[in-house]
Design a protein around this motif. Sequence first.
Motif, PDB file in Angstrom:
ATOM      1  N   LYS A  64       0.835  -1.204   0.000  1.00 21.87           N
ATOM      2  CA  LYS A  64       0.000   0.000   0.000  1.00 21.87           C
ATOM      3  C   LYS A  64       0.871   1.255   0.000  1.00 21.87           C
ATOM      4  CE  LYS A  64      -4.175   1.506   2.390  1.00 21.87           C
ATOM      5  NZ  LYS A  64      -5.043   1.219   3.553  1.00 21.87           N
ATOM      6  N   PHE A  65       1.938   1.222   0.787  1.00 19.91           N
ATOM      7  CA  PHE A  65       2.857   2.350   0.844  1.00 19.91           C
ATOM      8  C   PHE A  65       3.536   2.559  -0.506  1.00 19.91           C
ATOM      9  CE2 PHE A  65       6.918   4.393   1.554  1.00 19.91           C
ATOM     10  CZ  PHE A  65       6.560   5.471   2.363  1.00 19.91           C
ATOM     11  N   ASN A  66       4.031   1.485  -1.104  1.00 21.91           N
ATOM     12  CA  ASN A  66       4.710   1.587  -2.406  1.00 21.91           C
ATOM     13  C   ASN A  66       3.773   2.154  -3.471  1.00 21.91           C
ATOM     14  OD1 ASN A  66       6.954   0.459  -1.200  1.00 21.91           O
ATOM     15  ND2 ASN A  66       6.665  -1.556  -2.107  1.00 21.91           N
ATOM     16  N   TYR A  67       2.535   1.680  -3.477  1.00 23.02           N
ATOM     17  CA  TYR A  67       1.569   2.151  -4.461  1.00 23.02           C
ATOM     18  C   TYR A  67       1.249   3.629  -4.223  1.00 23.02           C
ATOM     19  CZ  TYR A  67      -2.747   2.289  -7.252  1.00 23.02           C
ATOM     20  OH  TYR A  67      -3.724   2.604  -8.164  1.00 23.02           O
ATOM     21  N   SER A  68       1.058   4.008  -2.971  1.00 23.37           N
ATOM     22  CA  SER A  68       0.750   5.413  -2.682  1.00 23.37           C
ATOM     23  C   SER A  68       1.928   6.310  -3.060  1.00 23.37           C
ATOM     24  CB  SER A  68       0.357   5.605  -1.217  1.00 23.37           C
ATOM     25  OG  SER A  68       1.410   5.258  -0.361  1.00 23.37           O
ATOM     26  N   TRP A  69       3.151   5.847  -2.835  1.00 23.44           N
ATOM     27  CA  TRP A  69       4.343   6.589  -3.233  1.00 23.44           C
ATOM     28  C   TRP A  69       4.340   6.815  -4.744  1.00 23.44           C
ATOM     29  CZ3 TRP A  69       8.212   4.296  -6.320  1.00 23.44           C
ATOM     30  CH2 TRP A  69       9.365   5.065  -6.502  1.00 23.44           C
ATOM     31  N   GLY A  70       4.055   5.762  -5.498  1.00 27.66           N
ATOM     32  CA  GLY A  70       3.997   5.887  -6.954  1.00 27.66           C
ATOM     33  C   GLY A  70       2.906   6.841  -7.404  1.00 27.66           C
ATOM     34  N   LEU A  71       1.772   6.803  -6.724  1.00 32.09           N
ATOM     35  CA  LEU A  71       0.667   7.699  -7.074  1.00 32.09           C
ATOM     36  C   LEU A  71       1.021   9.156  -6.799  1.00 32.09           C
ATOM     37  CD1 LEU A  71      -2.277   5.569  -5.657  1.00 32.09           C
ATOM     38  CD2 LEU A  71      -1.868   6.089  -8.072  1.00 32.09           C
ATOM     39  N   ILE A  72       1.690   9.414  -5.706  1.00 29.39           N
ATOM     40  CA  ILE A  72       2.068  10.789  -5.368  1.00 29.39           C
ATOM     41  C   ILE A  72       3.050  11.352  -6.384  1.00 29.39           C
ATOM     42  CG2 ILE A  72       3.427  12.123  -3.685  1.00 29.39           C
ATOM     43  CD1 ILE A  72       1.766  10.719  -1.526  1.00 29.39           C
ATOM     44  N   LYS A  73       3.892  10.514  -6.933  1.00 22.27           N
ATOM     45  CA  LYS A  73       4.845  10.967  -7.947  1.00 22.27           C
ATOM     46  C   LYS A  73       4.168  11.255  -9.296  1.00 22.27           C
ATOM     47  CE  LYS A  73       8.888   8.993  -8.306  1.00 22.27           C
ATOM     48  NZ  LYS A  73       9.958   9.948  -8.165  1.00 22.27           N
ATOM     49  N   SER A  74       2.929  10.818  -9.441  1.00 27.11           N
ATOM     50  CA  SER A  74       2.206  10.976 -10.698  1.00 27.11           C
ATOM     51  C   SER A  74       2.010  12.449 -11.055  1.00 27.11           C
ATOM     52  CB  SER A  74       0.835  10.293 -10.572  1.00 27.11           C
ATOM     53  OG  SER A  74       0.042  10.568 -11.703  1.00 27.11           O
ATOM     54  N   THR A  75       1.754  12.692 -12.321  1.00 26.79           N
ATOM     55  CA  THR A  75       1.406  14.042 -12.773  1.00 26.79           C
ATOM     56  C   THR A  75      -0.110  14.218 -12.833  1.00 26.79           C
ATOM     57  OG1 THR A  75       1.532  13.314 -15.075  1.00 26.79           O
ATOM     58  CG2 THR A  75       3.521  14.316 -14.136  1.00 26.79           C
ATOM     59  N   HIS A  76      -0.848  13.166 -12.530  1.00 25.68           N
ATOM     60  CA  HIS A  76      -2.311  13.214 -12.581  1.00 25.68           C
ATOM     61  C   HIS A  76      -2.871  13.481 -11.188  1.00 25.68           C
ATOM     62  CE1 HIS A  76      -2.063  11.780 -16.668  1.00 25.68           C
ATOM     63  NE2 HIS A  76      -1.315  10.767 -16.251  1.00 25.68           N
ATOM     64  N   ARG A  77      -3.625  14.544 -11.063  1.00 24.31           N
ATOM     65  CA  ARG A  77      -4.166  14.977  -9.774  1.00 24.31           C
ATOM     66  C   ARG A  77      -4.985  13.884  -9.085  1.00 24.31           C
ATOM     67  NH1 ARG A  77      -4.582  19.619  -7.105  1.00 24.31           N
ATOM     68  NH2 ARG A  77      -6.386  19.967  -5.761  1.00 24.31           N
ATOM     69  N   VAL A  78      -5.814  13.179  -9.827  1.00 20.38           N
ATOM     70  CA  VAL A  78      -6.651  12.133  -9.234  1.00 20.38           C
ATOM     71  C   VAL A  78      -5.776  11.053  -8.599  1.00 20.38           C
ATOM     72  CG1 VAL A  78      -8.347  10.335  -9.757  1.00 20.38           C
ATOM     73  CG2 VAL A  78      -8.586  12.594 -10.775  1.00 20.38           C
ATOM     74  N   GLU A  79      -4.697  10.691  -9.267  1.00 23.21           N
ATOM     75  CA  GLU A  79      -3.784   9.686  -8.721  1.00 23.21           C
ATOM     76  C   GLU A  79      -3.075  10.225  -7.475  1.00 23.21           C
ATOM     77  OE1 GLU A  79      -1.333   8.547 -12.075  1.00 23.21           O
ATOM     78  OE2 GLU A  79      -2.802   7.030 -12.699  1.00 23.21           O
TER      79      GLU A  79
END
Length: 155
Positions: free
Chosen positions: A40-55
């Motif tokens: 869950k942490f790894n996925y959230s880290w990847g999402l925060i690095k995203s350029t997409h606001r929803v992610e």
Amino acid sequence: MTTDHLPYAIDAESPLKESELAVLRKQYETEGSWVGVQTKFNYSWGLIKSTHRVEQQLGVRLLTEIFRDHVDRRRECLYYLALGHYKLGNYAEARRYNDILIQNEPTNSQAESLRGLIEEKVAKEGLLGVAIVSGVALTAGLFGSLLWKGLSKRR
């Protein structure tokens, strides 16, 4: 605890490749309701690095859940919650999380780096706000002046 493994705030501006985020997403979805905290942490880290606001928003939500439910992971979550809120433009929240981290780790160079970015954005938006208000006031003043002159000529 050492902070050498955490990236500097500017590193978060480099999103993962879509294929890399897809690997994290697949792992997260595969684990389903039994998802592990590290996944869950790894996925959230990847999402925060995203350029997409929803992610990014989803990443912050997932990190907030980890922060709430796993006391032993709060330190890591503080930094990434601050980073996520920074990227979303929630500078007060970013500052709040980052200040807690700095309070507990005054020599944390990653948090100091992020503090500088947050303060820079707050100052920039503050100046932009002042410029907008000044522009509106100037326009209103000019319009009022023209209106007053127009009414004066009619008398």
